[in-house]
Design an enzyme around this catalytic site. Structure first.
Site, PDB file in Angstrom:
ATOM      1  N   GLU A  36      -5.481  -3.264  -0.600  1.00 11.86           N
ATOM      2  CA  GLU A  36      -4.518  -2.348   0.071  1.00 11.86           C
ATOM      3  C   GLU A  36      -5.647  -1.306   0.918  1.00 11.86           C
ATOM      4  O   GLU A  36      -5.457  -0.969   2.075  1.00 11.86           O
ATOM      5  CB  GLU A  36      -3.355  -1.705  -0.426  1.00 11.86           C
ATOM      6  CG  GLU A  36      -2.411  -2.590  -0.558  1.00 11.86           C
ATOM      7  CD  GLU A  36      -1.758  -3.471   0.640  1.00 11.86           C
ATOM      8  OE1 GLU A  36      -1.904  -2.734   1.806  1.00 11.86           O
ATOM      9  OE2 GLU A  36      -1.171  -4.731   0.550  1.00 11.86           O
ATOM     10  N   TYR A 119       2.802   4.305   2.605  1.00 12.41           N
ATOM     11  CA  TYR A 119       2.671   2.811   2.807  1.00 12.41           C
ATOM     12  C   TYR A 119       1.976   2.010   1.644  1.00 12.41           C
ATOM     13  O   TYR A 119       2.598   1.129   0.982  1.00 12.41           O
ATOM     14  CB  TYR A 119       1.967   2.657   4.136  1.00 12.41           C
ATOM     15  CG  TYR A 119       1.398   0.934   3.881  1.00 12.41           C
ATOM     16  CD1 TYR A 119       2.286  -0.098   4.092  1.00 12.41           C
ATOM     17  CD2 TYR A 119       0.075   0.914   3.634  1.00 12.41           C
ATOM     18  CE1 TYR A 119       1.807  -1.428   3.818  1.00 12.41           C
ATOM     19  CE2 TYR A 119      -0.421  -0.528   3.610  1.00 12.41           C
ATOM     20  CZ  TYR A 119       0.409  -1.623   3.687  1.00 12.41           C
ATOM     21  OH  TYR A 119      -0.048  -2.769   3.409  1.00 12.41           O
ATOM     22  N   ASP A 137       3.495  -0.725   7.383  1.00  9.39           N
ATOM     23  CA  ASP A 137       2.316  -0.835   8.082  1.00  9.39           C
ATOM     24  C   ASP A 137       2.300  -0.733   9.777  1.00  9.39           C
ATOM     25  O   ASP A 137       3.461  -1.193  10.164  1.00  9.39           O
ATOM     26  CB  ASP A 137       1.193  -1.513   7.520  1.00  9.39           C
ATOM     27  CG  ASP A 137       1.498  -3.173   7.679  1.00  9.39           C
ATOM     28  OD1 ASP A 137       2.462  -3.300   8.326  1.00  9.39           O
ATOM     29  OD2 ASP A 137       0.367  -3.987   7.568  1.00  9.39           O
TER      30      ASP A 137
END
Length: 344
Positions: A36, A119, A137
């Site tokens: 991520e 997020y 996102d």
């Protein structure tokens, strides 16, 4: 559109179209977190080699924490947005100090980790631990804005709030991790920014943007970033032994913590640096052999590269490195290209 219908259609699509990615094969929280961070501002195709490089060099979170910042920046070299790498390193040390080397299985605690925002916390919480958290996102913003016809700018509080509420309402709580991955994957591969595949979209009949012919207009975003232009002059100065002078860039500016060849900044394209006039006089003659334009999110660098023949016994603020030593230093993609072009 009912959430159960949406989730069913989405997960059917995902079952047939999901990419085979290492952090999906093995839902290791460390792998998910690392992926991520790498994929922020980076496409999967570009980020995947860096993920594999990091896993090879730092197979465990503890290995990352025990490394130096210089080692981490070297592995990150060329990926850009280097604050991500510095935060990744700080976060690993924080997790070892505060959570026994593990990512916390709690959304609010995840938000306390350096470099983890709403997020990323939602993505880790849902994908690694199965918690019913949303992960919104840019891909998710685009899908939901088009699907629901959200006509407020998604990069402003009111529009973002509407997207977040929609994400919460549609969240498939029975399997939030797989659902969140499916939604992001759908935005990346199907509901793309340009040329979305509307003709084969499983949501075509429900999609407000498709029905109203506004697919290319949504999501709305307001652009208000003022670009700044800077002028850098790179002079590869070396000593009599052939070692080049480099220094680490200071905190608070672009490319923080990365090494650079001797570089002067001037107000324009002409090399004028009153504070370094005596030094430039010592280095003459030099000639500009290359000009590059390097675009960053908030500024554009006009970069001029010079060749020179003079050497210096020392250079204040810089340290001399042999060409072999230089290869081990973390440098920006811009500086790496200059070094390669000059065959240093």
């Amino acid at each position: 559109m009912r959430s159960q219908v949406f989730a069913q259609l989405l997960l059917q699509w995902y079952g047939s179209n999901a990419r085979d990615l290492p952090w999906r094969r093995e839902p290791n929280p460390y792998y998910i977190w690392l992926s991520e961070i790498i994929l922020q501002q980076t496409q999967v195709k570009q980020g995947l080699p860096y993920f594999n490089r990091f896993i090879k060099r730092f197979p465990r979170l503890q290995d990352l924490a025990e490394s130096s910042e210089q080692e981490v920046l070297k592995q990150w070299q060329g990926l850009g947005y280097y604050s991500r790498a510095r935060n990744l390193h700080r976060a690993a040390r924080y997790l070892c100090a505060e959570h026994q080397g593990h990512l916390p299985q709690n959304y609010n605690q995840l938000l306390q980790v350096p470099g983890i925002g709403p997020y990323t916390a939602g993505a880790i919480a849902s994908m690694a631990f199965g918690l019913p958290e949303v992960a919104v996102d840019g891909n998710v913003q685009r899908v939901l804005a088009r699907l629901l016809g959200i006509d407020q700018p998604v990069n402003r509080p009111a529009g973002l709030k509407r997207v977040q509420e929609a994400a919460q309402n549609l969240l498939y709580r029975a399997d939030p991790g797989r659902y969140n991955q499916a939604l992001m994957e759908f935005g990346a591969l199907h509901c793309k920014p340009q040329l979305p595949l509307c003709a084969s979209c499983p949501f075509a009949e429900y999609c407000v943007a498709n029905r109203s012919h506004r697919v290319q207009q949504l999501p709305l975003k307001i652009k208000n970033i003022k670009q700044r232009t800077r002028y850098w002059h790179v002079l590869p100065v070396k000593n009599a032994a052939g070692a080049y002078y480099l220094r680490r860039r200071a905190a608070g500016d672009v490319m923080e913590g990365l090494y650079e060849l001797f570089t002067l900044e001037s107000p324009g394209a002409t090399l004028k640096a009153p504070h370094a006039a005596d030094l430039l006089a010592q280095l003459r003659p030099y000639r500009c052999v290359q000009q590059q334009v390097h675009k960053l999110s908030h500024q554009t660098l006009q970069v001029f590269v010079y060749r020179l023949t003079k050497t210096l016994p020392r250079l204040k603020g810089y340290r001399a490195y042999s060409t072999k030593q230089l290869k081990a230093l973390p440098v920006s993609g811009l500086m790496a290209k200059i070094i390669k072009d000059l065959q240093i």
